[in-house]
Design an enzyme around this catalytic site. Structure first.
Site, PDB file in Angstrom:
ATOM      1  N   LYS A 152      -6.062   2.682   8.939  1.00 29.36           N
ATOM      2  CA  LYS A 152      -4.657   4.135   8.382  1.00 29.36           C
ATOM      3  C   LYS A 152      -5.612   5.891   8.496  1.00 29.36           C
ATOM      4  CE  LYS A 152      -3.160   1.040   5.323  1.00 29.36           C
ATOM      5  NZ  LYS A 152      -2.755   0.133   3.705  1.00 29.36           N
TER       6      LYS A 152
ATOM      7  N   SER B 140       0.480  -1.367  -0.086  1.00 26.02           N
ATOM      8  CA  SER B 140      -0.496   0.076  -0.237  1.00 26.02           C
ATOM      9  C   SER B 140       0.438   0.976  -0.300  1.00 26.02           C
ATOM     10  CB  SER B 140      -1.089   0.002   1.680  1.00 26.02           C
ATOM     11  OG  SER B 140       0.091   0.349   2.134  1.00 26.02           O
TER      12      SER B 140
END
Length: 782
Positions: free
Chosen positions: A719, A676
């Protein structure tokens, strides 16, 4: 030779058979049968009696009735108060059904007499004598036939009639009696009957032996009981209250009252007998004693009464846990299903989330809400299979595994059993404990859980298992397949503030001996404490900082410096020292070659700074910061994409021949991995090579392909919360992750700008500042 045919009514018999010359009473209640009787009484009082092939059939069809039966005369017929008829019939002779004349109202059949065929007179006489001897022996063994009946049978001269009368007194199946009825040759009938009597006599002899065995066993048990009572009385008179014999009696009583399954009780009593015979000084004596005590300590039938009330459960969960709405909703659904099905056959819940978000306390609340005992075992660092399944008793110091130990602590067969840190199990040469856990967590297998120490199967099917884990990727696939994951992401600032006010501050004040009159922590101070002294998904560090404030306040009060301490935003620094974190963007101003990424770790979400620099060289790409293989591959993919589109991105097309490039992710001691960070690395590379700054308020996450496509990632909620904690205001994320926005708390969504993207061009458009920085030309860097 046969007689002429005649038509007579038919009476089907259930579980009964009439032989010629027999006289007996029949109770008749079926409509067709009553109609047949009435027709017979109107005619010549003759009726044909034939047995049904199946006793259970209420209305038999012609093919379900035996073809050969007995023609009988009705001597008497009486109607009973319950509506049935009692009939006295006398068997005349054997007949065979030729055809059925009437079937609707009653059965009427056309029959033909079967005449008996005599055999050899000498052989028949020998068979007759042998048969009478066999019958006399049978009567002695069975004791169900009177002497008068035997004397009557002994007086019969005719062979065929003798066979019929003996057959009628034997306890044979209808099928066997029917076979004898169908044999018209008297010699053959005698031979077949002798075989049947011989078999019956063997069965009766066996029954007698079994009866005698049971009787002697009962007598032995009674004798043992009597002797034990005598021994007990003698010991009491002698004052021997202590000693092994008293101990064995005490253990025997406990075993018999324990409620353990019969097979386990047999094993326990067998071991107790061994224990009684072995000298107390023997090492094996203590091993057997320990084993018996474990069997007695385990719950076998003790059960706590379930009290699943959804309103009460909701009230307890809301009172003890703030936020976590989706998690609590899933737990309430789970409990509702348990209440409706009254069964625990279902998914094993696994609470997954970073440390300090309340996984263990949530499991305790579930136990409280369903009124069950709670037991917890920690699996962190377990690497020996014997920790789960136990050691075999042949080893010195053998003990049961943690599951059985937990059940002993629980004291009931249906506790809430918490398997803490299930992702921290490991394996080595001593076995794989996670494989041993498969049997524990499989609803199809755990009703017969096998522990090496206990050896006998133990039922775990009533246990409500809840597991906790920090990182789902560390749980082996087969084990994960048996569990349903419930994700606990972390808390927002507002949720932390509420948890601190409602739970943490009162708890720490109590533990540090403070009252409300001694200490007050204002909301602005708590909010600053959350922002600059902690940066975590859970609330453990926050609780430690609150405990520190309480200790400082306690010291001031005891030293008579102050009677009441009020903690404000300004006084916070005096008490706790300089702030640990900076609240706001990770970067104070827009930077060239530095981009902020979002990562998902075992401690929840986190922000990740990626730095890129370039200097004269030959196109060498250096990666540092303890990066994992996947992250290195993401950097290579980003580098290749930028090379393929250098001119369009405003970068010199031959940069890879003129410059060496260094990508670094700070905090080099911490291992980092995952795809990511792909778009973050690409953005930092483009920024450094095109001399355009990255906006300081932007953070991003997404996997990149060689064609510049942005692929979806996991953990968007975690996140996002980390970005919010760090003061980020804009998040760039993959368009395929738009569905995950609903999971993010509304209070957080309102304060952030979300930009969905599916290509790197869109990322660069939103992440990079438009104009180039003249002061930072490409060749100026070292």
């Amino acid at each position: 030779m046969t007689h002429d045919t005649k038509q007579v009514p038919l009476l089907p018999l259930r579980g009964l058979l009439v032989f010629p010359t027999m006289v007996l009473h029949l109770d008749v209640g079926r409509d067709k049968s009553v109609a047949a009787l009435e027709k017979a009484m109107v005619d010549d009082q003759l009726i044909f009696l034939a047995a049904q092939k199946m006793v259970s059939i209420d209305e038999p069809k012609p093919e379900e009735i035996y073809r050969i039966g007995t023609l009988a005369k009705i001597n008497q017929m009486l109607k009973l108060p319950n509506g049935t008829f009692r009939v006295l019939v006398e068997g005349l002779y054997r007949c065979e059904i030729i055809r059925f004349v009437e079937e609707e109202e009653e059965f009427v059949v056309e029959i033909q007499e079967l005449e008996e065929v005599p055999g050899d007179s000498v052989e028949e006489e020998a068979l007759k004598r042998n048969l009478l001897t066999q019958f006399e022996q049978y009567v002695k063994v069975s004791r169900k036939i009177s002497k008068e009946t035997l004397n009557t049978v002994l007086d019969i001269e005719e062979s065929g009639r003798l066979a019929d009368i003996i057959t009628s007194h034997l306890a044979l199946k209808i099928k066997d009696k029917q076979e004898l009825l169908e044999i018209v040759n008297t010699q053959e009938r005698l031979e077949h009957l002798m075989e049947l009597i011989s078999n019956e006599k063997k069965v009766l002899d066996l029954e007698k032996k079994i009866g005698e065995r049971v009787k002697s066993s009962m007598e032995k048990t009674q004798k043992e009981y009597y002797l034990r009572e005598q021994l007990k009385a003698i010991q009491k008179e002698l004052g021997e209250k202590e000693g092994k014999s008293g101990e064995v009696l005490d253990l025997r009583t406990k075993i018999e009252k324990s409620g353990m399954p019969e097979r386990v009780m047999e094993v326990a009593l067998k071991e107790l007998d061994r224990y009684e015979k072995i000298p107390q000084s023997s090492a094996e004596s203590s091993v057997i004693r320990n084993y018996i005590e474990w069997l007695l300590a385990l719950p076998w039938t003790e059960k706590s009464q379930d009290a699943i009330q959804i309103e009460r459960a909701k009230e307890i969960l809301d009172k003890e846990h703030y936020g976590l709405d989706k998690v609590k909703e899933r737990i309430l659904e789970y409990l509702a299903v348990q209440k409706l099905t009254k069964s625990l056959r279902g998914p094993i819940l696994c609470l997954v989330g970073p440390p300090g978000v309340g996984k263990t306390s949530l499991a305790k609340s579930i136990a409280k809400s369903v009124n069950r005992n709670f037991v917890r075992i920690s699996l962190g660092g377990v690497r020996d299979e014997a920790e789960i399944r136990g050691h075999r008793r042949t080893y010195i110091g053998a003990m049961p595994g943690r599951i059985i130990q937990g059940m002993k602590k629980a004291k009931t067969i249906n506790p809430v059993f918490l398997l803490d840190e299930i992702d921290k199990m490991s394996n080595d040469f001593r076995g794989d404990p996670s494989s041993a856990m498969l049997e524990v967590l499989d609803p199809e297998q755990n009703s017969n859980f096998s522990d090496h120490f206990i050896e006998e199967a133990y039922d775990l099917s009533n246990v409500l298992f809840i597991a906790t884990a920090n990182y789902v990727n560390n749980i082996p696939g087969p084990l994960l397949d048996r569990m349903e994951l419930i994700s606990l992401s972390g808390y927002t600032e507002l949720e932390k503030l509420h948890i601190a006010k409602e739970h943490l501050v009162p708890k720490q004040m109590k533990e540090n001996g403070l009252k409300k009159s001694n200490l007050q922590i204002r909301d602005d101070a708590l909010l600053r404490l959350i922002r600059v002294y902690t940066r975590e998904a859970g609330v453990r560090t926050l609780e430690r900082q609150i405990a520190k404030l309480c200790r400082k306040a306690a010291k001031m009060i005891v030293a008579n410096e102050k009677k009441r301490v009020i903690v404000t935003e300004k006084s916070l620094e005096e008490l706790l020292g300089k702030p640990i974190f900076r609240y706001g963007q990770m970067e104070i101003e827009d930077q060239i070659g530095a981009a902020t990424g979002l990562a998902y770790t075992t401690a929840g979400g986190d922000t990740l700074s990626i730095e890129v620099t370039h200097f004269p060289g030959k196109g060498k790409l250096t990666l540092t910061g303890k990066l994992g293989e996947v992250m290195r591959e993401s950097a290579q993919a980003a580098f290749s994409y930028i090379r393929s589109r250098a001119e369009e991105l405003g970068i010199e097309s031959d940069f890879h021949e003129k410059y060496d490039i260094h990508i670094h992710v700070p905090e080099g001691a911490t291992p980092k991995d995952g795809p990511s960070a792909g778009i973050t690395m690409a953005t930092a590379l483009v920024s450094a090579l095109s001399n355009r700054a990255v906006k300081k308020e932007v953070a991003m996450t997404g996997e990149i392909t060689l064609r510049g496509r942005v692929l979806p990632i996991g953990g968007l909620k975690e996140k996002t919360l980390s970005a919010h904690r760090a003061g980020i205001t804009t998040i760039i994320f993959p368009e395929d992750n738009k569905k995950d926005l609903d999971d993010i708390p509304e209070s957080v969504r309102e304060q952030l700008t979300f930009i969905p993207v599916n290509h790197l061009d869109q990322v660069l458009k939103h992440a990079l500042v438009e104009e180039k920085h003249e002061s930072n030309k490409r060749g100026d860097r070292n």
